[in-house]
Design a protein around this motif. Sequence first.
Motif, PDB file in Angstrom:
ATOM      1  N   PHE A  10     -12.368  -5.462  -2.032  1.00 30.89           N
ATOM      2  CA  PHE A  10     -11.383  -5.204  -0.990  1.00 30.89           C
ATOM      3  C   PHE A  10     -10.342  -4.179  -1.418  1.00 30.89           C
ATOM      4  CE2 PHE A  10     -12.866  -9.559  -0.148  1.00 30.89           C
ATOM      5  CZ  PHE A  10     -13.297  -9.404   1.167  1.00 30.89           C
ATOM      6  N   VAL A  45      -3.180 -10.604  -3.118  1.00 30.92           N
ATOM      7  CA  VAL A  45      -3.638  -9.464  -2.329  1.00 30.92           C
ATOM      8  C   VAL A  45      -3.020  -8.167  -2.832  1.00 30.92           C
ATOM      9  CG1 VAL A  45      -3.725  -8.483   0.002  1.00 30.92           C
ATOM     10  CG2 VAL A  45      -3.978 -10.939  -0.318  1.00 30.92           C
ATOM     11  N   GLU A 100      -6.218  -6.141  -2.734  1.00 31.78           N
ATOM     12  CA  GLU A 100      -6.358  -4.940  -1.920  1.00 31.78           C
ATOM     13  C   GLU A 100      -5.520  -3.788  -2.459  1.00 31.78           C
ATOM     14  OE1 GLU A 100      -5.902  -5.425   2.280  1.00 31.78           O
ATOM     15  OE2 GLU A 100      -6.746  -7.442   2.258  1.00 31.78           O
ATOM     16  N   SER A 101      -4.457  -4.109  -3.202  1.00 32.52           N
ATOM     17  CA  SER A 101      -3.569  -3.070  -3.712  1.00 32.52           C
ATOM     18  C   SER A 101      -3.224  -3.387  -5.156  1.00 32.52           C
ATOM     19  CB  SER A 101      -2.298  -2.996  -2.849  1.00 32.52           C
ATOM     20  OG  SER A 101      -1.409  -2.023  -3.341  1.00 32.52           O
ATOM     21  N   LYS A 133       0.826  -1.206   0.000  1.00 29.34           N
ATOM     22  CA  LYS A 133       0.000   0.000   0.000  1.00 29.34           C
ATOM     23  C   LYS A 133       0.862   1.258   0.000  1.00 29.34           C
ATOM     24  CE  LYS A 133      -3.927  -2.255   2.228  1.00 29.34           C
ATOM     25  NZ  LYS A 133      -4.933  -2.214   3.287  1.00 29.34           N
ATOM     26  N   ALA A 149      -8.186  -1.264  -1.710  1.00 32.18           N
ATOM     27  CA  ALA A 149      -7.954  -0.112  -0.847  1.00 32.18           C
ATOM     28  C   ALA A 149      -6.925   0.849  -1.422  1.00 32.18           C
ATOM     29  CB  ALA A 149      -7.495  -0.577   0.540  1.00 32.18           C
TER      30      ALA A 149
END
Length: 890
Positions: free
Chosen positions: A757, A711, A735-736, A673, A759
């Motif tokens: 999910f 992920v 997520e990323s 992230k 983000a």
Amino acid sequence: MIIGEVFFKHFYVWVAVVLLILCMEMKPGLGSLTTSRVGDDAKVRCIERERQALLEFKEGLIDDYGILSSWGSAEEKKDCCKWRGVRCSNSTGHVIMLNVHAKFYLQPLRGKISPSLLELHHLKHLDLSVNDFNGSRIPEFIGSFSRLKYLNLRETGFLGTIPNQFGNLSELRYLDLRFNGYLSAKSVEWVSHLSLLKYLDLSYVDLSEAIDWMEVTNKLPLLTELYLFDCELHSIIPPSLPLINSSASLAVVNLLGNHLTSSIYNWLFNFNTSLADVELPFNNLQGPIPDAFGNLNSLALLQLSFNQLEGGIPKSLGNLSSLRTLDLSHNNLTGQISEFAHMLSGGTEKSLEILDLGGNRLGGSLPDNISTFSSLRRLHLADNQLHGSLPGSLGQLGTLVSVDLSFNQITGLFPNLTAFSSLKELVLANNQLTGTLPRSIGQFSMLERLDVSSNFLEGPILPFPPNVTLLNLSRNKFSGSISFLCAAINEKVKFIMFSYNQLSGKLPDCWMHMKELVALDLANNNLSGKIPQSFGFLTKAKTLHLRNNNFIGELPSSLKNCRKLITLDVGENKLSGKIPTWIGTHLTSLIFLCLRLNKFHEHIPLNICHLNSIQILDLSQNNISGIIPQCFNNFAALVRRNKSIENFSFIYQVPDADNFDVVYLENALVLWKGQEFEYKNTLGLIGSIDISSNSLVGQIPEEISCLAKLVSLNLSKNSLTGHVIQKISELKMLESLDLSSNQLSGEIPASITHLNFLAVLNLSNNNLSGKIPSSTQLQSFDASAYAGNNELCGLPLPNTCPGDETTLDPSVTNRGKDNIIQGDEDGFINQEFYISMGLGFGVGFGGVVGTLLLQRSWEHILFKLLNSTNDWLYVTTAVNMARLRRWLQS
């Protein structure tokens, strides 16, 4: 008359002759006996019908390892009394013992238990433990062995309810049914009929409905040992429970891992004259520790760890002159450690051998009178609030074998521990110790595990104990060379951790002498030179960390011999050359591979796709060219992650008499992230591919969409062309996603809105066009996530898409922005409208603002804090669960 006189005259002679013949031909017994002759001697064999019964029992089993190879019908195997696991009576020839338990968990018998065993009417001992009966039910006919005194069916894979017929085993002294994970009993009333029972172990049997367990155990007058751990027990005390128990001989009570509350004390304290061992960890005990424990005059072991006990430690425990082990760890106990030491000065300090108060809130400093605990072998006070320096009197405890004072606030110089002649384990990690290691530490001939990590120690690393197997000096300020390793390290060393120091110089080339090494962590130092070829001798190594040093040259080809590696991290060095093809062909156990920030060049070898277990692949910031291989869908752990690989940590149990546990918690720095985080116990939950900042060309392979457990995906800062993959929505866990600074074109696929999910998103600096797909999530990202794509339009970008302009009625426009809606005269604006608008606003606000909050920079701080806290919890739990497993297996 003459015949009668002759008969009686020679009566005793006839009797002697008959008895002599019988003794020569057979042993006395019931049923037919088979005999064989060796020369002139007759030898008795087992009873034929019992032999046939055993052979029929064997036929129902699958013997993969030849455990019953001595059983058979051949002439040389006919005597079943000589068969492995069979014992016959010396007087009758009947089989009285059948013991075919598996000695090793990997060599069990399989199959079903034949009812032919019912022919063994004289059986007294039956042990079928640690075999695999494949989820079958316990045969009810076992309850027919009326002479049985010993029955062991532990770890046999049985399921269902325990037969009530077991209540017929009135001669039983020993019953062990533990570790059959799917056994249950709604009532244990049948146990009350076993009046001669001395040992009862029903651990792991589901007794959640057996509310009579207390009453039943009270009716067993000879019961000495009771083991009911992890049985879903509740401390429901029936009104009829007598105050005085008939089982006055009960000495051992182990009720670990249930749902017992403090009301269990009312039952427990009735055994105040016999109890020697009380173990109640992992329950729901609350409130203060009762003073009544001090009335258990025979108590030698008290284990109340992992509960919610509060307050101080009762003074009455100081009256227990027989107490050997006191474990109150992982509760909420408070008070000063010096006060507690004074409490035990009434006599307990002379007998106490193991003291574990770790994981509480005890404060103060260790008192000088700690030396009065003259029998103490294990002192564990980790994770409290202790401060001050260590007293010199601590060094007078020559009996100490293990000391753990980690995770406190202990200050001062490293203590002088020259008197610790028996010390095997010293853990002072995560304190505030200063100064240098004393030269005397190299004289600790018994010391095997030394952990002084995360302190402020400095200076060169001195020669250390000759028998050390774990050496953790990480996160200090040690400097100088590590060339001493060649002379100081013994061949049994398994863990060397020197990371986050100021070590310099080249690596010594003597690793061929460390063939037992499991983990080597030299990350974040100033080491230089080439990685030596002798690393190839580390064939048992599972983790190798050389990150953030100044190593040069190519990866040594000898590393391909390290086939057990699950982690290879050489990121942030000056390594060069091609990515070796042998990584994919030889290191197939790799879960984490990091070559980040080096000078590797040319293409990604196709052999890399043979890493079926890989979960984190970081090749970023190199000079890699060519295309992304289409075979990334061979990364099986990212396509369908194996549930057994949830983290990279592993527990190494040191095989010595003291059974200490060494927990090695794997770690990795992952760019996550947009920030770099160090992951430990949660590392196995991260599925990540990072090939950013290279010179890759071509299209993003559609096969990447198969990596459903991915992920984080970072392909940024390359020269990739083509479109964003259409099936990107199949990366359900993503997520990323960072595809920035490439040459991607076309529209953003609408399926990206299904990444629930997601983000972190960065699609900036490409050639994307069209409208940004509409979803609350995509519009919540900052406009910078889409910047540098001149033909992109729509929120959150300031430029609107063609056709999105709206024209308002002039009469409405003239009212002004604050007066567009004036009342209910428009008809559709009614009460239901306001309710709907309020609900919509609430949901929208929660979705948009909540998402924004969770995506901003403070999230990283919170996430890092939670991650660090989680790591500490994991280590603490891992250590104690290892101890738990050891208890269960002992």
